[in-house]
Design a protein around this motif. Structure first.
Motif, PDB file in Angstrom:
ATOM      1  N   THR A  71      44.550 -19.299   9.222  1.00 26.79           N
ATOM      2  CA  THR A  71      44.650 -19.476  10.424  1.00 26.79           C
ATOM      3  C   THR A  71      44.696 -18.275  11.145  1.00 26.79           C
ATOM      4  O   THR A  71      45.634 -17.399  10.672  1.00 26.79           O
ATOM      5  CB  THR A  71      45.810 -20.383  10.963  1.00 26.79           C
ATOM      6  OG1 THR A  71      46.952 -20.208  10.418  1.00 26.79           O
ATOM      7  CG2 THR A  71      45.380 -22.246  10.501  1.00 26.79           C
ATOM      8  N   THR A  74      46.914 -17.397  17.908  1.00 24.08           N
ATOM      9  CA  THR A  74      46.093 -16.900  18.763  1.00 24.08           C
ATOM     10  C   THR A  74      47.001 -16.705  20.205  1.00 24.08           C
ATOM     11  O   THR A  74      46.530 -16.100  21.142  1.00 24.08           O
ATOM     12  CB  THR A  74      45.072 -17.730  19.373  1.00 24.08           C
ATOM     13  OG1 THR A  74      45.225 -19.001  19.709  1.00 24.08           O
ATOM     14  CG2 THR A  74      44.091 -17.700  18.089  1.00 24.08           C
ATOM     15  N   THR A  83      50.161 -20.985  19.328  1.00 20.69           N
ATOM     16  CA  THR A  83      49.145 -21.528  18.817  1.00 20.69           C
ATOM     17  C   THR A  83      48.549 -20.974  17.730  1.00 20.69           C
ATOM     18  O   THR A  83      48.478 -19.699  17.732  1.00 20.69           O
ATOM     19  CB  THR A  83      47.905 -21.535  20.031  1.00 20.69           C
ATOM     20  OG1 THR A  83      48.497 -22.018  21.348  1.00 20.69           O
ATOM     21  CG2 THR A  83      46.729 -22.407  19.586  1.00 20.69           C
ATOM     22  N   TYR A  85      45.058 -21.256  15.350  1.00 20.04           N
ATOM     23  CA  TYR A  85      43.682 -21.649  15.322  1.00 20.04           C
ATOM     24  C   TYR A  85      42.970 -21.353  13.930  1.00 20.04           C
ATOM     25  O   TYR A  85      43.236 -20.369  13.384  1.00 20.04           O
ATOM     26  CB  TYR A  85      42.770 -20.751  16.361  1.00 20.04           C
ATOM     27  CG  TYR A  85      41.546 -20.926  16.425  1.00 20.04           C
ATOM     28  CD1 TYR A  85      40.866 -21.940  17.284  1.00 20.04           C
ATOM     29  CD2 TYR A  85      40.582 -20.083  15.956  1.00 20.04           C
ATOM     30  CE1 TYR A  85      39.656 -22.169  17.287  1.00 20.04           C
ATOM     31  CE2 TYR A  85      39.308 -20.459  15.821  1.00 20.04           C
ATOM     32  CZ  TYR A  85      38.802 -21.316  16.572  1.00 20.04           C
ATOM     33  OH  TYR A  85      37.273 -21.584  16.683  1.00 20.04           O
ATOM     34  N   ASN A  95      42.720 -26.424  16.578  1.00 15.44           N
ATOM     35  CA  ASN A  95      43.561 -25.767  17.481  1.00 15.44           C
ATOM     36  C   ASN A  95      44.912 -26.244  17.723  1.00 15.44           C
ATOM     37  O   ASN A  95      44.903 -27.343  18.162  1.00 15.44           O
ATOM     38  CB  ASN A  95      42.763 -25.398  18.847  1.00 15.44           C
ATOM     39  CG  ASN A  95      43.409 -24.253  19.357  1.00 15.44           C
ATOM     40  OD1 ASN A  95      43.419 -23.084  19.283  1.00 15.44           O
ATOM     41  ND2 ASN A  95      43.968 -24.873  20.794  1.00 15.44           N
ATOM     42  N   HIS A  97      48.513 -26.502  19.028  1.00 15.99           N
ATOM     43  CA  HIS A  97      49.556 -25.750  19.952  1.00 15.99           C
ATOM     44  C   HIS A  97      50.942 -26.472  19.647  1.00 15.99           C
ATOM     45  O   HIS A  97      51.075 -27.737  19.836  1.00 15.99           O
ATOM     46  CB  HIS A  97      49.152 -26.205  21.666  1.00 15.99           C
ATOM     47  CG  HIS A  97      49.885 -25.579  22.781  1.00 15.99           C
ATOM     48  ND1 HIS A  97      49.865 -24.054  22.745  1.00 15.99           N
ATOM     49  CD2 HIS A  97      50.816 -25.913  23.552  1.00 15.99           C
ATOM     50  CE1 HIS A  97      50.922 -23.671  24.005  1.00 15.99           C
ATOM     51  NE2 HIS A  97      51.298 -24.846  24.294  1.00 15.99           N
ATOM     52  N   TYR A 115      41.096 -31.381  17.431  1.00 17.71           N
ATOM     53  CA  TYR A 115      40.463 -31.021  16.246  1.00 17.71           C
ATOM     54  C   TYR A 115      38.872 -31.684  16.187  1.00 17.71           C
ATOM     55  O   TYR A 115      38.797 -32.592  16.914  1.00 17.71           O
ATOM     56  CB  TYR A 115      40.977 -31.222  14.913  1.00 17.71           C
ATOM     57  CG  TYR A 115      41.376 -32.916  14.842  1.00 17.71           C
ATOM     58  CD1 TYR A 115      40.568 -33.541  13.994  1.00 17.71           C
ATOM     59  CD2 TYR A 115      42.329 -33.298  15.631  1.00 17.71           C
ATOM     60  CE1 TYR A 115      41.004 -35.079  13.986  1.00 17.71           C
ATOM     61  CE2 TYR A 115      42.818 -34.673  15.484  1.00 17.71           C
ATOM     62  CZ  TYR A 115      42.172 -35.396  14.483  1.00 17.71           C
ATOM     63  OH  TYR A 115      42.255 -36.821  14.460  1.00 17.71           O
TER      64      TYR A 115
END
Length: 153
Positions: A71, A74, A83, A85, A95, A97, A115
């Protein structure tokens, strides 16, 4: 097809303690069921996340099949949100958050995961058969761990 998982949990803690716990990649193994054999492979000098940080894991998500997962962090807004990703792993899209909202009762933690599985209609079938249940199990486990850590006195 794209899916979304949304969870909220009120924690009886302060924002600094919540942020410190959640923003350490090493605590992911605490929040993941042992059956998934989750292990952070990256050697991280600083436990605090930052934008652009890459984190490599080993995980056994389904049917005992081990895989690598990477991951990238981001987005980071210290004490408010971050977050992660998926760059490499089992999903076509992942992704996640994480949001932290300080309130009179402590901190409301909100997880929103967008997802998508690979393989089109086959992926949608596997989602209904296995993946949705597995993700619910993982996030139910996470809820219980957080309840014990932050809400049991």
């Amino acid at each position: 097809m794209k899916y979304q998982l949304h969870r909220e949990q009120q924690l009886k803690t302060d924002i600094a303690a919540a942020w410190t716990f959640f923003s350490s990649p090493y605590n992911l193994s605490v929040l993941t069921p042992a059956s998934m054999k989750f292990k952070v492979r990256s050697e991280l000098d600083d436990e605090s996340i930052f934008e652009g940080m890459l984190i490599n894991y080993n995980v056994t998500p389904l049917l005992g099949i081990p895989m690598s997962w990477q991951t990238e962090i981001t987005q980071v807004s210290p004490l408010h949100s971050f977050t992660d990703y998926q760059k490499k792993g089992p999903y076509k899209l992942w992704n996640h958050h994480h949001q932290f909202i300080e309130n009179e009762n402590g901190v409301l933690v909100i997880d929103t995961v967008d997802y998508e599985l690979p393989f089109g209609i086959l992926g949608d079938w596997v989602h209904g058969l296995l993946v949705k249940k597995k993700l619910d199990h993982i996030f139910d486990y996470r809820f219980e761990v957080l309840e014990k850590k932050f809400n049991t006195q």
